[in-house]
Write a protein that holds these residues in place. Structure first.
Motif, PDB file in Angstrom:
ATOM      1  N   SER A 328     -16.651  22.289 -22.267  1.00 43.94           N
ATOM      2  CA  SER A 328     -16.282  21.203 -21.299  1.00 43.94           C
ATOM      3  C   SER A 328     -14.887  21.169 -21.102  1.00 43.94           C
ATOM      4  CB  SER A 328     -16.780  19.872 -22.120  1.00 43.94           C
ATOM      5  OG  SER A 328     -18.079  19.847 -21.782  1.00 43.94           O
ATOM      6  N   ASN A 329     -14.168  22.027 -21.652  1.00 45.70           N
ATOM      7  CA  ASN A 329     -12.763  22.404 -21.502  1.00 45.70           C
ATOM      8  C   ASN A 329     -11.874  21.284 -21.738  1.00 45.70           C
ATOM      9  OD1 ASN A 329     -10.827  24.586 -20.901  1.00 45.70           O
ATOM     10  ND2 ASN A 329     -10.941  24.013 -18.504  1.00 45.70           N
ATOM     11  N   GLY A 330     -12.135  20.531 -22.819  1.00 48.21           N
ATOM     12  CA  GLY A 330     -11.326  19.322 -23.229  1.00 48.21           C
ATOM     13  C   GLY A 330     -11.809  18.090 -22.649  1.00 48.21           C
ATOM     14  N   TYR A 331     -12.741  18.157 -21.807  1.00 52.20           N
ATOM     15  CA  TYR A 331     -13.300  16.803 -21.389  1.00 52.20           C
ATOM     16  C   TYR A 331     -14.434  16.340 -22.331  1.00 52.20           C
ATOM     17  CZ  TYR A 331     -10.285  17.578 -17.571  1.00 52.20           C
ATOM     18  OH  TYR A 331      -9.084  17.777 -16.671  1.00 52.20           O
ATOM     19  N   ARG A 332     -14.802  15.045 -22.329  1.00 49.96           N
ATOM     20  CA  ARG A 332     -15.814  14.514 -23.063  1.00 49.96           C
ATOM     21  C   ARG A 332     -17.227  14.658 -22.746  1.00 49.96           C
ATOM     22  NH1 ARG A 332     -15.950   8.065 -25.037  1.00 49.96           N
ATOM     23  NH2 ARG A 332     -17.834   7.997 -26.527  1.00 49.96           N
ATOM     24  N   GLY A 333     -18.113  14.989 -23.631  1.00 42.10           N
ATOM     25  CA  GLY A 333     -19.568  15.108 -23.230  1.00 42.10           C
ATOM     26  C   GLY A 333     -20.072  16.411 -22.473  1.00 42.10           C
ATOM     27  N   ASP A 337     -24.402  13.762 -19.378  1.00 45.60           N
ATOM     28  CA  ASP A 337     -23.777  12.522 -19.524  1.00 45.60           C
ATOM     29  C   ASP A 337     -22.864  12.153 -18.333  1.00 45.60           C
ATOM     30  OD1 ASP A 337     -24.495  12.760 -22.249  1.00 45.60           O
ATOM     31  OD2 ASP A 337     -22.770  13.873 -22.708  1.00 45.60           O
ATOM     32  N   ILE A 338     -22.527  10.645 -18.438  1.00 43.89           N
ATOM     33  CA  ILE A 338     -21.688  10.175 -17.438  1.00 43.89           C
ATOM     34  C   ILE A 338     -20.080  10.637 -17.683  1.00 43.89           C
ATOM     35  CG2 ILE A 338     -21.096   7.922 -18.379  1.00 43.89           C
ATOM     36  CD1 ILE A 338     -22.049   8.677 -14.446  1.00 43.89           C
ATOM     37  N   TYR A 339     -19.949  10.942 -19.000  1.00 42.85           N
ATOM     38  CA  TYR A 339     -18.402  11.476 -19.139  1.00 42.85           C
ATOM     39  C   TYR A 339     -18.215  13.046 -18.357  1.00 42.85           C
ATOM     40  CZ  TYR A 339     -18.962   7.919 -22.824  1.00 42.85           C
ATOM     41  OH  TYR A 339     -18.973   6.798 -23.384  1.00 42.85           O
ATOM     42  N   ALA A 451     -19.880  -3.629 -21.599  1.00 42.54           N
ATOM     43  CA  ALA A 451     -20.722  -3.166 -20.593  1.00 42.54           C
ATOM     44  C   ALA A 451     -20.104  -2.166 -19.686  1.00 42.54           C
ATOM     45  CB  ALA A 451     -21.119  -4.511 -20.053  1.00 42.54           C
ATOM     46  N   VAL A 452     -18.902  -2.266 -19.702  1.00 43.68           N
ATOM     47  CA  VAL A 452     -18.131  -1.308 -18.829  1.00 43.68           C
ATOM     48  C   VAL A 452     -17.118  -0.443 -19.425  1.00 43.68           C
ATOM     49  CG1 VAL A 452     -18.627  -2.465 -16.646  1.00 43.68           C
ATOM     50  CG2 VAL A 452     -16.450  -2.761 -18.039  1.00 43.68           C
ATOM     51  N   GLN A 453     -16.633   0.653 -18.900  1.00 46.18           N
ATOM     52  CA  GLN A 453     -15.549   1.621 -19.324  1.00 46.18           C
ATOM     53  C   GLN A 453     -14.435   1.854 -18.375  1.00 46.18           C
ATOM     54  OE1 GLN A 453     -17.276   4.934 -22.317  1.00 46.18           O
ATOM     55  NE2 GLN A 453     -19.300   3.968 -21.294  1.00 46.18           N
ATOM     56  N   LEU A 454     -13.272   1.687 -18.623  1.00 48.77           N
ATOM     57  CA  LEU A 454     -12.496   2.292 -17.556  1.00 48.77           C
ATOM     58  C   LEU A 454     -11.381   3.352 -18.064  1.00 48.77           C
ATOM     59  CD1 LEU A 454     -11.015   1.734 -14.747  1.00 48.77           C
ATOM     60  CD2 LEU A 454      -9.724   0.061 -16.043  1.00 48.77           C
ATOM     61  N   TYR A 455     -11.487   4.273 -17.595  1.00 50.42           N
ATOM     62  CA  TYR A 455     -10.445   5.198 -17.992  1.00 50.42           C
ATOM     63  C   TYR A 455      -9.380   5.878 -17.122  1.00 50.42           C
ATOM     64  CZ  TYR A 455     -13.935   5.560 -21.851  1.00 50.42           C
ATOM     65  OH  TYR A 455     -14.844   5.146 -22.840  1.00 50.42           O
ATOM     66  N   LYS A 459      -4.530  10.870 -17.852  1.00 51.78           N
ATOM     67  CA  LYS A 459      -3.631  10.529 -19.057  1.00 51.78           C
ATOM     68  C   LYS A 459      -4.551  10.792 -20.315  1.00 51.78           C
ATOM     69  CE  LYS A 459      -0.151   7.473 -17.140  1.00 51.78           C
ATOM     70  NZ  LYS A 459       0.279   6.251 -17.478  1.00 51.78           N
ATOM     71  N   ASP A 460      -5.848  10.469 -19.984  1.00 49.56           N
ATOM     72  CA  ASP A 460      -6.909  10.535 -21.113  1.00 49.56           C
ATOM     73  C   ASP A 460      -8.248  11.411 -20.848  1.00 49.56           C
ATOM     74  OD1 ASP A 460      -8.534   9.855 -23.258  1.00 49.56           O
ATOM     75  OD2 ASP A 460      -8.945   7.859 -22.674  1.00 49.56           O
ATOM     76  N   PRO A 461      -8.137  12.595 -20.538  1.00 53.72           N
ATOM     77  CA  PRO A 461      -9.099  13.650 -20.295  1.00 53.72           C
ATOM     78  C   PRO A 461     -10.420  13.352 -21.225  1.00 53.72           C
ATOM     79  CG  PRO A 461      -7.457  14.753 -21.076  1.00 53.72           C
ATOM     80  CD  PRO A 461      -6.790  13.513 -20.999  1.00 53.72           C
ATOM     81  N   ALA A 462     -10.133  13.031 -22.466  1.00 51.90           N
ATOM     82  CA  ALA A 462     -11.264  12.950 -23.348  1.00 51.90           C
ATOM     83  C   ALA A 462     -11.919  11.508 -23.436  1.00 51.90           C
ATOM     84  CB  ALA A 462     -10.643  13.179 -24.746  1.00 51.90           C
ATOM     85  N   GLU A 463     -11.623  10.654 -22.552  1.00 46.96           N
ATOM     86  CA  GLU A 463     -12.095   9.362 -22.359  1.00 46.96           C
ATOM     87  C   GLU A 463     -12.244   8.686 -23.543  1.00 46.96           C
ATOM     88  OE1 GLU A 463     -14.937   9.609 -18.685  1.00 46.96           O
ATOM     89  OE2 GLU A 463     -14.935  11.269 -19.866  1.00 46.96           O
TER      90      GLU A 463
END
Length: 511
Positions: A328-333, A337-339, A451-455, A459-463
């Protein structure tokens, strides 16, 4: 005639010259139409951007053919599949429409499910065929088929009769496909809607990487031969393209399970079977590149490579990460996944003489963009009832955007139907967890979470840092935009379109 040059301004002379040429049945040089470009679209199955060494300098193996493609074309660093799983992404590629607008609100189609694409819906193949293209689909279909009902109850369907509503029904002149994933029965080849050989046995595999579910298997079907068979069929197709433009849609069944590296590829990555299979996919892309050159097609062909979603966790991602390889090259999930790791994919395009070699784009794009891009290249209009979520990428390819985003926003979707919307650096997830197979999974793991997530994915590729409480106005804005996209039946400008409502629509409780 020479006196006219001095008696009249140059623009009048040029106008007169054009009229003279037209009267002789000739066209001035600038009015001669350029030949329409061929299009080859290669879709890997379950492969992360970090599996391509042109994207990931720390990858544990090299992908020389994909790296060469990137050096000769444009690599997108912010490309997304329409969904984090197979079927809905394929629907979006061929229709230019998010699949959650169809009857498929989550998951994928299975063995004998009926055709997903609606009867009167335009596909990329329909559109290109109307514009003089010969069209072919070779590979994994996984969009449902209308099988003939079997009179013999020992068989799930009647394999002796042609399927209805397969690739040929949806605009492809030629098709050679398998019905779904290589681990979902039945295991048969379908050529122009007919099974090539009748099933003569039941097969099943329970190995760690090379597993597939039990099901009827055609006499000519060997799981480990499927990748090479698709490439052989594609090369044969390319060798027949002597005149006229063509569109070859080549959705591979690899490196999805069963993970079956063969011959020289077994052990070659030094990582695991998945790494070996990725190298086999890279080699397959090289064979297509070579076939284009050998048939004199490479200079007028748009060649695209991408993937239908991220790498699947059952490819051994935990062990690969321990060895320093991050699909995933540094990204989450990962897949489902929705990540970001679920749907951020490699996307490389080469178009000799048009796309500057060795370029990169950080524009956010989606695999639903194929149809509008084809229309842009051909300078043709699309009907209001088609490609509702498709944006024209050709200005990016040709360097004509001045950095301005082509897409207003992009909608993401997980295997369980969780929604997210991305605009600029902001991504709003309308779910407390992954919406898929990674922690926190739907259910007990998400209890007590917001209930929600905002990224801010820039700045925060790993969420890791949920900013919903700090930026409530951004949450409100993005919710409203997604709600508008859903209710309007489209995310592009144009006439609102209907969508398939459902009595229970997972992922829309927030509305």
């Amino acid at each position: 005639m020479s006196h006219l040059i001095f008696l009249y301004p140059m623009k009048y002379f040029l106008t007169l010259l054009v009229l003279v040429l037209l009267s002789l049945g000739l066209k001035p040089k600038e009015q001669v139409s350029a030949p329409k470009p061929n299009i080859v679209y290669i879709l890997a199955d379950d492969m992360g951007a970090g599996d391509v060494s042109a994207y990931n300098a720390q990858a544990r193996f090299r992908t020389p053919h994909l790296d060469r493609l990137a050096s000769e074309g444009m690599a997108f660093t912010d490309a997304h599949s329409g969904s984090a799983v197979c079927t809905p992404t394929r629907y979006g590629i061929l229709t230019g429409r998010y699949a959650w607008r169809s009857r498929l609100k989550k998951g994928v189609t299975w063995s004998y499910d009926s055709a997903l694409i609606e009867d009167k819906r335009m596909t990329v193949a329909h559109f290109l065929k109307q514009n003089g293209y010969h069209t072919a689909s070779v590979g994994k279909w996984h969009l449902g088929l209308d099988w003939a009902v079997a009179s013999d109850t020992t068989q799930p369907v009647d394999f002796t009769k042609p399927v209805q509503k397969g690739p040929n029904y949806y605009g492809f002149d030629y098709s050679f496909v398998i019905p779904a994933s290589l681990d979902i029965p039945p295991y048969v080849y379908l050529e122009n809607g007919r099974v090539t050989t009748q099933p003569d046995r039941q097969t099943e595999s329970k190995t760690a990487f090379g597993w597939w579910r039990k099901g009827p298997t055609g006499a000519d079907f060997r799981h480990e031969e499927v990748l090479d068979t698709f490439i052989d069929k594609s090369i044969a197709y390319l060798s027949q393209r002597k005149s006229g433009p063509f569109f070859l849609y080549l959705p591979l069944a690899a490196p999805h399970t069963p993970i079956l590296p063969t011959g020289e590829w077994a052990g070659k990555s030094g990582l695991n079977e998945y790494g070996d299979f990725v190298l086999m996919v890279d080699h397959a892309v090289g064979r297509i590149q070579r076939a284009l050159v050998e048939n004199g097609l490479d200079q007028n062909t748009i060649l695209i490579f991408t993937a239908d979603n991220g790498c699947a966790p059952y490819a051994g991602t935990t062990d690969m990460e321990k060895k320093g390889h991050f699909s995933s090259n540094g990204y989450r999930g990962y897949k489902a996944d929705i990540y970001e790791g679920g749907h951020r994919v490699p996307f490389v395009v080469k178009w000799p003489g048009k796309i500057k070699p060795g370029t990169r784009s950080d524009q956010t794009i989606c695999l639903t963009d194929l149809m509008a891009t084809c229309a842009g290249i051909l300078n043709e209009e699309l009907p209001a009832t088609a490609a509702e979520d498709s944006y024209d990428l050709s200005p990016i390819w040709l360097g004509k955007t001045s950095g301005k985003p082509v897409r207003e926003a992009t909608v993401h979707h997980s295997v369980e139907g969780a929604f997210a919307i991305r605009q600029g650096n902001w991504k709003l997830v309308l779910d407390p967890g992954s919406g898929g197979w990674s922690y926190p999974k739907p259910g007990k793991e998400t209890q007590g979470l917001p209930a929600v997530q905002l990224y801010n994915v820039e700045k925060d590729p790993a969420e890791k840092t949920n900013l919903y409480a700090q930026y409530p106005q951004k949450v409100t804005e993005l919710k409203a935009l997604l709600a508008r996209y859903i209710r309007a039946g489209r995310s592009t400008k144009g006439q609102p379109q209907p969508y398939v409502q459902a009595a229970t629509w997972p992922g829309t409780e927030w509305m």
